[in-house]
Scaffold this motif. Sequence first.
Motif, PDB file in Angstrom:
ATOM      1  N   LYS A   1      48.784  72.669  88.252  1.00  0.00           N
ATOM      2  CA  LYS A   1      48.548  71.558  87.320  1.00  0.00           C
ATOM      3  C   LYS A   1      49.215  70.281  87.787  1.00  0.00           C
ATOM      4  CE  LYS A   1      48.112  74.399  83.193  1.00  0.00           C
ATOM      5  NZ  LYS A   1      48.943  75.019  82.147  1.00  0.00           N
ATOM      6  N   THR A   2      50.464  70.434  88.180  1.00  0.00           N
ATOM      7  CA  THR A   2      51.200  69.255  88.623  1.00  0.00           C
ATOM      8  C   THR A   2      50.520  68.640  89.843  1.00  0.00           C
ATOM      9  OG1 THR A   2      53.209  70.325  87.867  1.00  0.00           O
ATOM     10  CG2 THR A   2      53.471  68.398  89.270  1.00  0.00           C
TER      11      THR A   2
ATOM     12  N   TYR B   1      47.320  66.901  88.887  1.00  0.00           N
ATOM     13  CA  TYR B   1      47.673  65.704  88.131  1.00  0.00           C
ATOM     14  C   TYR B   1      48.111  64.587  89.072  1.00  0.00           C
ATOM     15  CZ  TYR B   1      50.582  62.977  84.813  1.00  0.00           C
ATOM     16  OH  TYR B   1      51.166  61.997  84.054  1.00  0.00           O
ATOM     17  N   LEU B   2      48.930  64.944  90.022  1.00  0.00           N
ATOM     18  CA  LEU B   2      49.404  63.946  90.984  1.00  0.00           C
ATOM     19  C   LEU B   2      48.255  63.405  91.820  1.00  0.00           C
ATOM     20  CD1 LEU B   2      52.717  65.558  92.279  1.00  0.00           C
ATOM     21  CD2 LEU B   2      52.450  63.613  90.741  1.00  0.00           C
TER      22      LEU B   2
ATOM     23  N   ALA C   1      63.539  69.435  89.794  1.00  0.00           N
ATOM     24  CA  ALA C   1      63.643  69.918  88.426  1.00  0.00           C
ATOM     25  C   ALA C   1      64.989  69.486  87.866  1.00  0.00           C
ATOM     26  CB  ALA C   1      63.497  71.421  88.376  1.00  0.00           C
ATOM     27  N   ARG C   2      65.107  69.598  86.563  1.00  0.00           N
ATOM     28  CA  ARG C   2      66.305  69.075  85.926  1.00  0.00           C
ATOM     29  C   ARG C   2      67.565  69.796  86.405  1.00  0.00           C
ATOM     30  NH1 ARG C   2      65.824  66.935  80.473  1.00  0.00           N
ATOM     31  NH2 ARG C   2      63.887  68.072  80.602  1.00  0.00           N
TER      32      ARG C   2
ATOM     33  N   LYS D   1      61.688  65.878  87.091  1.00  0.00           N
ATOM     34  CA  LYS D   1      60.626  66.339  86.195  1.00  0.00           C
ATOM     35  C   LYS D   1      61.226  66.675  84.836  1.00  0.00           C
ATOM     36  CE  LYS D   1      58.278  68.906  89.877  1.00  0.00           C
ATOM     37  NZ  LYS D   1      57.803  70.238  90.250  1.00  0.00           N
ATOM     38  N   PRO D   2      60.524  66.448  83.762  1.00  0.00           N
ATOM     39  CA  PRO D   2      59.222  65.796  83.734  1.00  0.00           C
ATOM     40  C   PRO D   2      59.368  64.284  83.840  1.00  0.00           C
ATOM     41  CG  PRO D   2      59.887  66.345  81.518  1.00  0.00           C
ATOM     42  CD  PRO D   2      60.973  66.839  82.427  1.00  0.00           C
ATOM     43  N   PHE D   3      58.352  63.618  84.369  1.00  0.00           N
ATOM     44  CA  PHE D   3      58.453  62.179  84.540  1.00  0.00           C
ATOM     45  C   PHE D   3      57.164  61.509  84.086  1.00  0.00           C
ATOM     46  CE2 PHE D   3      56.995  64.195  88.409  1.00  0.00           C
ATOM     47  CZ  PHE D   3      55.796  63.557  88.623  1.00  0.00           C
ATOM     48  N   ALA D   4      57.250  60.247  83.805  1.00  0.00           N
ATOM     49  CA  ALA D   4      56.062  59.479  83.444  1.00  0.00           C
ATOM     50  C   ALA D   4      55.335  59.075  84.711  1.00  0.00           C
ATOM     51  CB  ALA D   4      56.447  58.240  82.649  1.00  0.00           C
ATOM     52  N   PHE D   5      54.025  59.196  84.693  1.00  0.00           N
ATOM     53  CA  PHE D   5      53.279  58.871  85.898  1.00  0.00           C
ATOM     54  C   PHE D   5      53.481  57.416  86.309  1.00  0.00           C
ATOM     55  CE2 PHE D   5      49.677  57.699  88.485  1.00  0.00           C
ATOM     56  CZ  PHE D   5      49.725  58.700  89.434  1.00  0.00           C
ATOM     57  N   ALA D   6      53.558  56.552  85.321  1.00  0.00           N
ATOM     58  CA  ALA D   6      53.759  55.129  85.602  1.00  0.00           C
ATOM     59  C   ALA D   6      55.032  54.919  86.417  1.00  0.00           C
ATOM     60  CB  ALA D   6      53.828  54.339  84.299  1.00  0.00           C
TER      61      ALA D   6
ATOM     62  N   SER E   1      49.173  70.462  79.301  1.00  0.00           N
ATOM     63  CA  SER E   1      49.283  69.446  80.353  1.00  0.00           C
ATOM     64  C   SER E   1      48.505  68.190  79.964  1.00  0.00           C
ATOM     65  CB  SER E   1      48.764  70.002  81.673  1.00  0.00           C
ATOM     66  OG  SER E   1      47.411  70.378  81.536  1.00  0.00           O
TER      67      SER E   1
ATOM     68  N   TRP F   1      52.436  61.559  76.072  1.00  0.00           N
ATOM     69  CA  TRP F   1      53.758  61.219  76.609  1.00  0.00           C
ATOM     70  C   TRP F   1      53.689  60.541  77.970  1.00  0.00           C
ATOM     71  CZ3 TRP F   1      53.296  65.092  73.089  1.00  0.00           C
ATOM     72  CH2 TRP F   1      54.280  65.192  72.100  1.00  0.00           C
ATOM     73  N   ASP F   2      52.540  60.478  78.575  1.00  0.00           N
ATOM     74  CA  ASP F   2      52.426  60.017  79.941  1.00  0.00           C
ATOM     75  C   ASP F   2      53.394  60.794  80.818  1.00  0.00           C
ATOM     76  OD1 ASP F   2      51.726  58.683  82.238  1.00  0.00           O
ATOM     77  OD2 ASP F   2      53.166  57.069  81.918  1.00  0.00           O
ATOM     78  N   MET F   3      53.416  62.083  80.615  1.00  0.00           N
ATOM     79  CA  MET F   3      54.386  62.893  81.342  1.00  0.00           C
ATOM     80  C   MET F   3      53.711  63.978  82.139  1.00  0.00           C
ATOM     81  SD  MET F   3      57.751  63.866  79.392  1.00  0.00           S
ATOM     82  CE  MET F   3      59.151  62.767  79.447  1.00  0.00           C
ATOM     83  N   ASN F   4      54.269  64.183  83.282  1.00  0.00           N
ATOM     84  CA  ASN F   4      53.879  65.305  84.092  1.00  0.00           C
ATOM     85  C   ASN F   4      54.844  66.425  83.768  1.00  0.00           C
ATOM     86  OD1 ASN F   4      54.043  67.248  86.007  1.00  0.00           O
ATOM     87  ND2 ASN F   4      53.518  65.877  87.669  1.00  0.00           N
ATOM     88  N   PHE F   5      54.364  67.639  83.833  1.00  0.00           N
ATOM     89  CA  PHE F   5      55.130  68.742  83.310  1.00  0.00           C
ATOM     90  C   PHE F   5      55.118  69.948  84.197  1.00  0.00           C
ATOM     91  CE2 PHE F   5      55.680  66.703  79.535  1.00  0.00           C
ATOM     92  CZ  PHE F   5      56.219  67.520  78.557  1.00  0.00           C
ATOM     93  N   ASP F   6      56.287  70.447  84.553  1.00  0.00           N
ATOM     94  CA  ASP F   6      56.410  71.858  84.784  1.00  0.00           C
ATOM     95  C   ASP F   6      57.147  72.393  83.570  1.00  0.00           C
ATOM     96  OD1 ASP F   6      55.395  72.489  87.526  1.00  0.00           O
ATOM     97  OD2 ASP F   6      56.757  70.839  87.970  1.00  0.00           O
ATOM     98  N   SER F   7      56.689  72.020  82.450  1.00  0.00           N
ATOM     99  CA  SER F   7      57.340  72.263  81.171  1.00  0.00           C
ATOM    100  C   SER F   7      58.821  71.907  81.264  1.00  0.00           C
ATOM    101  CB  SER F   7      57.119  73.676  80.647  1.00  0.00           C
ATOM    102  OG  SER F   7      57.940  74.600  81.311  1.00  0.00           O
ATOM    103  N   ASP F   8      59.717  72.854  81.015  1.00  0.00           N
ATOM    104  CA  ASP F   8      61.140  72.545  81.098  1.00  0.00           C
ATOM    105  C   ASP F   8      61.607  71.828  79.836  1.00  0.00           C
ATOM    106  OD1 ASP F   8      63.620  72.510  82.073  1.00  0.00           O
ATOM    107  OD2 ASP F   8      63.287  71.020  83.632  1.00  0.00           O
TER     108      ASP F   8
END
Lengths: 226, 226
Positions: free
Chosen positions: A11-12, A15-16, A80-81, A101-106, B173, B180-187
């Motif tokens: 998914k990531t 998405y990217l 990751a965090r 992650k997680p981050f805003a695409f912008a 996702s 949220w405009d967020m990409n996720f590996d959840s977490d």
Amino acid sequence: MKILVVEDEPKTGDYLRQGMVEAGFVVDLARDGVDGLHLGQTGDYDLAILDVMLPKLDGWQVLAGLRRAGREMPVLFLTARDQVEDRVKGLELGADDYLVKPFAFAELLARVRTLLRRGSRSQESQQMRAADLELDLLRRRASRGGRHIDLTAKEFALLELLLRRQGEVLPRSLIASQVWDMNFDSDTNVIEVAMRRLRAKIDDGFEPKLIRTVRGMGYVLEDDAG
Amino acid sequence: MKILVVEDEPKTGDYLRQGMVEAGFVVDLARDGVDGLHLGQTGDYDLAILDVMLPKLDGWQVLAGLRRAGREMPVLFLTARDQVEDRVKGLELGADDYLVKPFAFAELLARVRTLLRRGSRSQESQQMRAADLELDLLRRRASRGGRHIDLTAKEFALLELLLRRQGEVLPRSLIASQVWDMNFDSDTNVIEVAMRRLRAKIDDGFEPKLIRTVRGMGYVLEDDAG
DNA sequence: GAAATGCAATGAAAATTCTGGTGGTTGAAG
DNA sequence: CTTCAACCACCAGAATTTTCATTGCATTTC
């Protein structure tokens, strides 16, 4: 502009790729470290986005392999965090930026553009300072007089803006549009309050005071001459 | 696309003009109601953005004048917070949308694009519903069984997304990227928590339950058939 | 120089959003 | 049938951000 993305989580990765393609980049996506490294050595990329946790070869190893092969494109890591402390390691190994992650695409897009604009590898420009105040844009950390200071996202954005335009008086309308993406006939005093919080962290208990209010005009962060 | 902006406050006006021009529109800016009306009657605009509080003629009067002159372009109003109740008046008079100051520019741009896309004047499409749940995109209000429900910005965005894709199962996702405009590996479990809050407001104490969890897939808002 | 005015600073409260943990449910594997 | 792991709901508390009301300061005006 051609970008290499190495990310195993489907998914990531999608998405990217999709996001970057929509932003006008040419994107190659690899699903593990071996493929990623191979592509990176073969193709001619302007930038690479690497996940740290990857099957077969992890992000560091891919980076090391690329550098060994003489590839000097800027590299942005996704961490990751709970890998937070690995950041330092990555930066030492020659990464140019990282994103948690997680981050805003912008946010990602902004970083990518910055890296591409300034060409490859010059970490120094990611440090800002005024007097004994330091801001590290990569590590997203601030310190004054050597003491570490924790900043929230808004505080950081505000301080970054003030530092970028050191010595300039910034009108509230500018601050509002940059930090809040807000249009204002005032009607709120978020800026004053945010400024207060920031001052409490970087000016209270320190000399000289760096943030100065210019009545009727806005705020300045004094430069070293001031 | 040509847009008329009528706004007396200099900073706001400049901010709007600059922003819209950067977004690729042709913009004329008037500083009071009389000039605004005159331009609007003379020129050929695809859309008008009107401040409510204006010197000489207020926003309503400008709107009325435009309609009298047979101008049917969509109109978006800018209202101050304490004029909230004027919204209804504006909508009745034939405005197509409104925005409360202060607002994010991105928000304005999104609304403008929506208005231009759907052509002029068709307020109906701004209402969404499922069973006895109603969402009014213009007034930013929700109600169920006739009872008004207060939603926060995130809750509103989430519900709007669910309603737009009624009956579809939305993967996390997708929700993450849209709301949220967020990409996720959840977490993080922001989505679950947000969904819980939304459910508390629109499903708790009502039947049927509209939001359904589809294990391993995501969430659906049941459509009337479901 | 006193009063009035407007802008900014401040402290406190409220609102919103995020985090972390616990426990329940479900479906698959043994 | 039991166990296990993944997934999800829910809660409580924390962190962040925004709003509100008040106070203080400076500038203008009389």
